[in-house]
Motif scaffolding. Structure first.
Motif, PDB file in Angstrom:
ATOM      1  N   LYS C 224       2.993   0.151   1.484  1.00 29.66           N
ATOM      2  CA  LYS C 224       3.081  -1.010   0.607  1.00 29.66           C
ATOM      3  C   LYS C 224       4.037  -0.768  -0.554  1.00 29.66           C
ATOM      4  CE  LYS C 224      -1.143  -3.227   1.890  1.00 29.66           C
ATOM      5  NZ  LYS C 224      -2.509  -3.596   1.513  1.00 29.66           N
ATOM      6  N   PHE C 247       4.115  -8.629  -4.431  1.00 29.07           N
ATOM      7  CA  PHE C 247       3.344  -8.179  -3.283  1.00 29.07           C
ATOM      8  C   PHE C 247       1.857  -8.153  -3.596  1.00 29.07           C
ATOM      9  CE2 PHE C 247       4.401  -6.699   0.830  1.00 29.07           C
ATOM     10  CZ  PHE C 247       3.369  -5.896   1.266  1.00 29.07           C
ATOM     11  N   VAL C 250       0.488 -11.817  -4.095  1.00 25.86           N
ATOM     12  CA  VAL C 250       0.409 -12.539  -2.809  1.00 25.86           C
ATOM     13  C   VAL C 250      -0.775 -12.045  -2.006  1.00 25.86           C
ATOM     14  CG1 VAL C 250       1.498 -12.762  -0.550  1.00 25.86           C
ATOM     15  CG2 VAL C 250       2.838 -13.152  -2.603  1.00 25.86           C
ATOM     16  N   GLU C 251      -0.902 -10.706  -1.962  1.00 28.39           N
ATOM     17  CA  GLU C 251      -1.978 -10.108  -1.175  1.00 28.39           C
ATOM     18  C   GLU C 251      -3.345 -10.566  -1.649  1.00 28.39           C
ATOM     19  OE1 GLU C 251      -1.722  -5.738   0.074  1.00 28.39           O
ATOM     20  OE2 GLU C 251      -3.077  -5.794  -1.641  1.00 28.39           O
ATOM     21  N   LYS C 263      -5.495 -10.743   4.977  1.00 28.00           N
ATOM     22  CA  LYS C 263      -4.812 -10.320   3.749  1.00 28.00           C
ATOM     23  C   LYS C 263      -3.563  -9.517   4.031  1.00 28.00           C
ATOM     24  CE  LYS C 263      -6.342  -6.604   0.942  1.00 28.00           C
ATOM     25  NZ  LYS C 263      -7.120  -6.015  -0.125  1.00 28.00           N
ATOM     26  N   ASP C 264      -3.705  -8.463   4.828  1.00 28.03           N
ATOM     27  CA  ASP C 264      -2.550  -7.604   5.083  1.00 28.03           C
ATOM     28  C   ASP C 264      -1.514  -8.282   5.959  1.00 28.03           C
ATOM     29  OD1 ASP C 264      -4.634  -4.662   5.179  1.00 28.03           O
ATOM     30  OD2 ASP C 264      -3.432  -5.484   3.559  1.00 28.03           O
ATOM     31  N   SER C 267       0.609 -10.540   3.803  1.00 24.17           N
ATOM     32  CA  SER C 267       1.562  -9.824   2.947  1.00 24.17           C
ATOM     33  C   SER C 267       2.778  -9.402   3.741  1.00 24.17           C
ATOM     34  CB  SER C 267       0.942  -8.577   2.335  1.00 24.17           C
ATOM     35  OG  SER C 267      -0.411  -8.754   2.091  1.00 24.17           O
TER      36      SER C 267
END
Lengths: 394, 336, 289
Positions: C224, C247, C250-251, C263-264, C267
């Motif tokens: 990340k 990032f 947004v996540e 979630k991931d 992103s």
């Protein structure tokens, strides 16, 4: 010239496949025959172990290996089983299903073990199951997810209650306490998903509404989004089903996000480090477990648990770090019991003897495998954490 | 040493050695029927060789860094599992799954051909993660979610079920040889030479009229197809797949294999896959220390052979035969 | 709920920014990618834990010592592994492989030395969150945002107003010209790696009270943080910060408003889409070809 060689090679390979296929049956026979003769031969009885010795759940895996070792030490000290000494052959399945298959294959094909204890993760057990079933090796596993015993494998057994039993206990408790709105927060792996499914299923009998259903990935540490939603739903209680190494952070963050109400959880809460990591956040946590992980043998109410803990501390220097040590100990002891009863040290006869175990008292309580399709015990207790101490809840 | 190298350069000698090795590989499992564990390892080796050979087309020949091959591997595995469980004959499922992987590769390749280096690598890492997460969190009825998919049917070769490791081994070996030959063809053709040109100097290639995106996409699609085949073969070997097998660590492993073996060579991916599997098996005896030694070994190998094993051997070999100008081992930092 | 998510997202974003900063520093100074920043993050947390909890040294001093140790570690990493490899003719991708190897090594090293259980890192600021209406902020989150801000300011000051920082920038822009003017280019490269290590270590120490300290804590952050750096414009310090914050927000928003399980995925999808539209990242840094 090149082309001709390539074609020739392909032809030889095809022939090889046919030859190999035709050989499947004979491979099985030659594999069985050495086993048949091994039944009456001398030499040590080999107990295979495969579990996560490295990776995120290494503690549980190592604890289980140690627990199995204690059992073997005890049996050997008392003259062994069927007059023979036991030895353990263990492999690391690295918490990966692929490695689990490799480890299990090695155990049954190369090492030709008599029986196996392993693994701890239900996904790994499922991956390794076909190999184990085909080789007719008795295998007792410690994973709590009900799925791998619902597939029809006849050589797999479980040495602890499965998560459906915990779910039922917790559902009963929730109803008794009058929780009407419950938020569910689980890890999105096999463990968490089966826990959530079991609990939701068990709650169907009661008047309980699920106001939020959130997930997390094992190893992740930021739950702001999930907990914001949980809190927005204003639940009476939060049901958490995650692996032990995440629980400390999860519990702490849930409390910090503003939820002070009761938490319903799994036996993962018995992991000692959670009390340290989450501190006061663990107050008001209720969980279903087979047994507690006692740091001090004096705290253990049962005699056999006290004995086990003392032997464990003497051998390894510390108290067990995970309840998987108990699962492994019970598993190996019951394998030995089955061997003594039947006189067989492997294969179908041993499996049938194990299936007939009825009334065996282990660390988990009373086991009875008759007609259980691999399940041997279905009683869990509800515990509570208060001020860093475990108490049994009423 | 010189004499041996000279002898090895003769085509005929190379071919007979290859034949000999191939014969050994084929006879060995028959002689060791009992050891299904080794057969399992060899099957895995074959699968990795296929995946890495494709990866090499992408990386070694057209210079695009992808650290997300496990994504295509996963697509191949999952789709083949789903199709074959739905009743489609296994061989066709494998092919279909690989074609889907290739299609995804093609779609991904179009925008990716504009990216370079770290941008490309993070996109591929992201892609790998997305595939794994979709397998984990996607429609559970289809992908099985965290439980994965079990009971995947074995390969059915015109009526013969390949359930034992040994029969599967020969099947995989046949495919390995097939795909190695295909790669050789691609690489030695106009397309392959174009890819090499693009890798060495994109601007010059463009000025010669080569459409960069076309060749880059072709490489991507080919690599995706190979990885898809590998994944499908894996699914029908272990007969149980779950998202855990397709993580970033798997992509890393593929990268390690081709870098250690040497990129841009014919035998590089083969040697790399073989060595890494050998090393990981050997290291098992070290218990908890195995991955520690593995990490240290990677660094050590890089110190000793900066261009991978096949790459360094090739350099030495050419050096000895004076086929290319002597390569100065101390390259300046700007050379990328 | 929105503000709760925003704060959470910014806090997490700051961590991504710190790690992303490290990546950008390394890239601008040496043109290389490093995949070991997540493990340096983990190592920083462990070192601080050992000094603070193990040796009972007061918190601030323990942190300073830990930062110093990690600075030296970063420097040694560059001098002892990266430069020698480059001298032997390794290409960029080989360095990537070396850092991957090192990350595997460090992860297991930590597991063996400290064990794989989650260690508790007591927060020096206490655990009680501050509640403002519906929003609760933990003291650690405030610390994260404050420290990140301070680091940014210090770094900006260092890069633009000090001799060492300016020579770092010069060497990054044009190593040969910088060498001609008398700048010790290899020293500045070492400094860049050392600074990147310090930033990752600081991130580790900031997060240790929230995460607990365990060997795998850095794994996902490697990816990340890298994503944050690339998103903002790889090689650009300010880009890394912007990328990290975006990032993180947004996540967290995705987890809160859409679904935590996605979630991931969201992103990374956003990341890929942004890169397709802006192939050089948000702050339009030219990617050296």
């Amino acid at each position: 010239m090149k082309r001709k060689i390539s074609l020739a090679l392909c032809g030889v390979l095809l022939a090889g496949i046919l030859f190999g296929c035709g050989g499947t049956d004979s491979t099985k026979e030659t594999a069985d025959q050495p086993k048949e003769t091994a039944k009456v031969s001398e030499g040590t009885i080999k107990i295979g172990y495969f579990g996560p010795l490295t990776g995120g759940t290494a503690q549980a895996g190592q604890a289980a290996q140690n627990g199995a070792q204690i059992a073997i030490n005890k049996l050997n000290a008392n003259g062994g089983v069927l007059g023979r000494q036991l030895e353990m052959i263990s492999y690391d399945d690295k918490s990966s299903p692929e490695e689990a298959v490799k480890a299990a294959t090695k155990l049954v094909q190369s090492d030709k073990v008599n029986a196996i204890f392993g693994s701890l993760h239900s996904a790994n057990v499922q991956a390794a199951a076909p190999v184990i079933e085909e080789s007719k090796t008795l295998c007792v596993a410690g994973g709590t997810s009900p799925t791998w015993l619902e597939q029809g494998y006849t050589y797999l057994f479980r040495s602890i209650s499965n998560s459906t039993v915990s779910a039922k206990q917790l559902a009963q408790y929730a109803d008794a306490q009058g929780y009407k709105k419950i938020a569910v927060f689980t890890s999105n792996d096999e463990y968490g998903t089966s826990g959530a499914d079991g609990f939701k299923e068990a709650c169907k009998d009661y008047d309980i509404e699920f106001v939020a259903s959130e997930t997390m990935t094992n190893g992740d540490r930021d739950f702001t989004g999930q907990f914001a939603k949980v809190n927005a739903a204003a639940p009476d209680a939060v049901f958490i089903w995650c692996l032990g190494d995440d629980l400390g952070a999860v519990t702490k963050q849930l409390r910090q996000s503003g939820f002070d109400g009761p938490i319903l959880g799994s036996e993962s809460y018995t992991l000692p480090e959670i009390l340290e990591n989450a501190g006061t956040a663990t107050d008001n946590v209720y969980f279903a477990a087979q047994y507690l992980v006692y740091e001090n043998p004096e705290d253990a109410p049962e005699e056999n648990m006290k004995e086990f803990l003392e032997a464990y501390i003497e051998e390894f220097g510390t108290a067990p770090m995970s309840d998987n040590a108990f699962r492994a100990y019970d598993g190996v002891m019951m394998i030995a019991a089955a061997m003594e009863i039947s006189g067989a040290d492997s294969g179908e006869e041993l499996r049938d003897a194990y299936n007939n175990i009825d009334g065996y008292v282990g660390l988990a309580g009373m086991f009875s495998y008759k007609g259980g399709h691999g399940e041997g015990i279905d009683s869990m207790r509800i515990f509570q954490i208060q001020d860093g101490k475990y108490l049994e809840a009423k | 040493m010189n004499k041996i190298m000279k002898m090895l350069s003769v085509s005929k000698v190379q071919h007979s050695i290859a034949l000999l090795l191939a014969a050994i590989v084929m006879i060995y499992p028959i002689l060791f029927r009992e050891s299904t564990y080794i057969q399992l390892i060899i099957c895995t080796l074959g699968i990795y060789i296929i995946v890495n050979t494709g990866f090499d087309i992408l990386f070694g020949y057209s210079g695009q860094i992808s650290i997300g091959q496990a994504g295509f591997y996963a697509i191949g595995a999952y789709f083949s599992a789903i199709f074959s469980k739905a009743g489609i004959p296994v061989l066709i499922s494998i092919l279909l799954a690989a074609m889907i992987a290739a299609a995804v590769g093609f779609i991904l390749a179009i925008p990716c051909s504009k990216l370079v280096h770290h941008f490309l690598s993070i996109v591929t890492i992201g892609f790998g993660e997305i595939v794994r997460l979709l397998a984990l969190n996607g429609p559970t009825k289809l992908t099985g979610g965290a439980n994965g998919i079990g009971g995947i049917p074995p390969v059915n070769l015109f009526g013969l079920k390949l359930t034992s490791n040994i029969s599967y081994l020969y099947f995989v070996l046949a495919l390995v040889i097939l795909f190695l030959i295909i790669k050789n063809r691609i690489v030695n053709s106009r397309v392959g030479r174009a890819m090499l040109a693009i890798k060495c100097n994109p601007e010059a290639s463009e000025s010669f009229g080569m459409k960069l995106s076309k060749y880059k996409s072709m490489a991507f699609t080919a690599a995706a197809f190979y990885a898809g085949i590998g994944g499908a073969l894996y699914a029908h070997l272990v007969r149980f797949i779950s998202p855990e097998s397709f993580s970033g660590e798997q992509s890393s492993m593929f990268l390690v294999m081709i870098l250690v073996g040497g990129m841009g060579t014919f035998y590089g991916p083969v040697i790399g896959s073989f060595l890494i599997i050998l090393v990981t098996e050997f290291l098992q005896t070290f218990g908890t220390y195995q991955m520690l030694i593995y990490g240290a070994l990677i660094i050590f190998v890089l110190f000793v052979m900066p261009n991978g094993i096949a790459g360094t051997l090739r350099n030495k070999y050419y050096h000895l035969l004076n086929k290319l100008p002597v390569r100065v081992s101390k390259q300046s930092k700007e050379a990328k | 709920m929105f503000f709760q998510l925003l704060i959470g997202g910014l806090a997490v974003g700051c961590i991504y920014a710190l790690i992303g900063l490290g990546y950008s520093l390394i890239y601008s100074a040496s043109g290389l990618m490093s995949f070991v920043q997540g493990e340096i993050f983990m190592l920083g947390a462990y070192v601080a834990y050992t000094i603070y909890v193990g040796l009972h040294i007061p918190f601030l001093i323990a942190v300073l010592i830990a930062i110093l140790i990690m600075f030296v570690f970063g420097m040694l990493l560059e001098r002892g592994m990266i430069s020698p490899l480059l001298r032997r003719g390794s290409k960029q991708i080989h360095i990537v492989l070396a850092t991957i190897g090192l990350s595997i090594f460090l992860k297991n090293f930590a597991m063996i030395i400290w064990g794989s259980d989650v260690k508790n890192f007591p927060s020096a600021l206490g655990e009680d969150p501050i509640r403002m209406g519906n929003v609760s902020i933990s003291p650690q989150q405030i610390a994260i945002m404050a420290v990140t801000f301070i680091c940014m300011v210090l770094l900006h000051f260092f890069m633009n107003k000090t001799k060492l920082g300016t020579s770092l920038r010069a060497a990054a822009q044009d190593p040969m010209a910088a060498g001609v003017v008398g700048i010790n280019v290899s020293l500045t490269v070492g400094m860049a790696w050392a600074l990147a290590a310090v930033l990752s270590a600081i991130a580790g120490i900031l997060l240790a009270p929230i995460y607990g300290v365990y060997p795998k804590m850095g794994a996902i952050l490697s990816t990340k943080g890298f994503a944050a750096a690339v998103l903002g414009g790889y090689g650009n310090m300010y880009g890394a910060i912007i990328g990290g914050l975006i990032f993180g927000v947004v996540e967290t928003m995705a987890a809160g408003y859409i679904a935590s399980s996605f979630k991931d995925i969201i992103s990374f999808v956003v990341l890929i889409l942004v890169l397709f539209i802006m192939p050089h990242g948000i702050l339009k840094v030219k990617a050296d070809d």
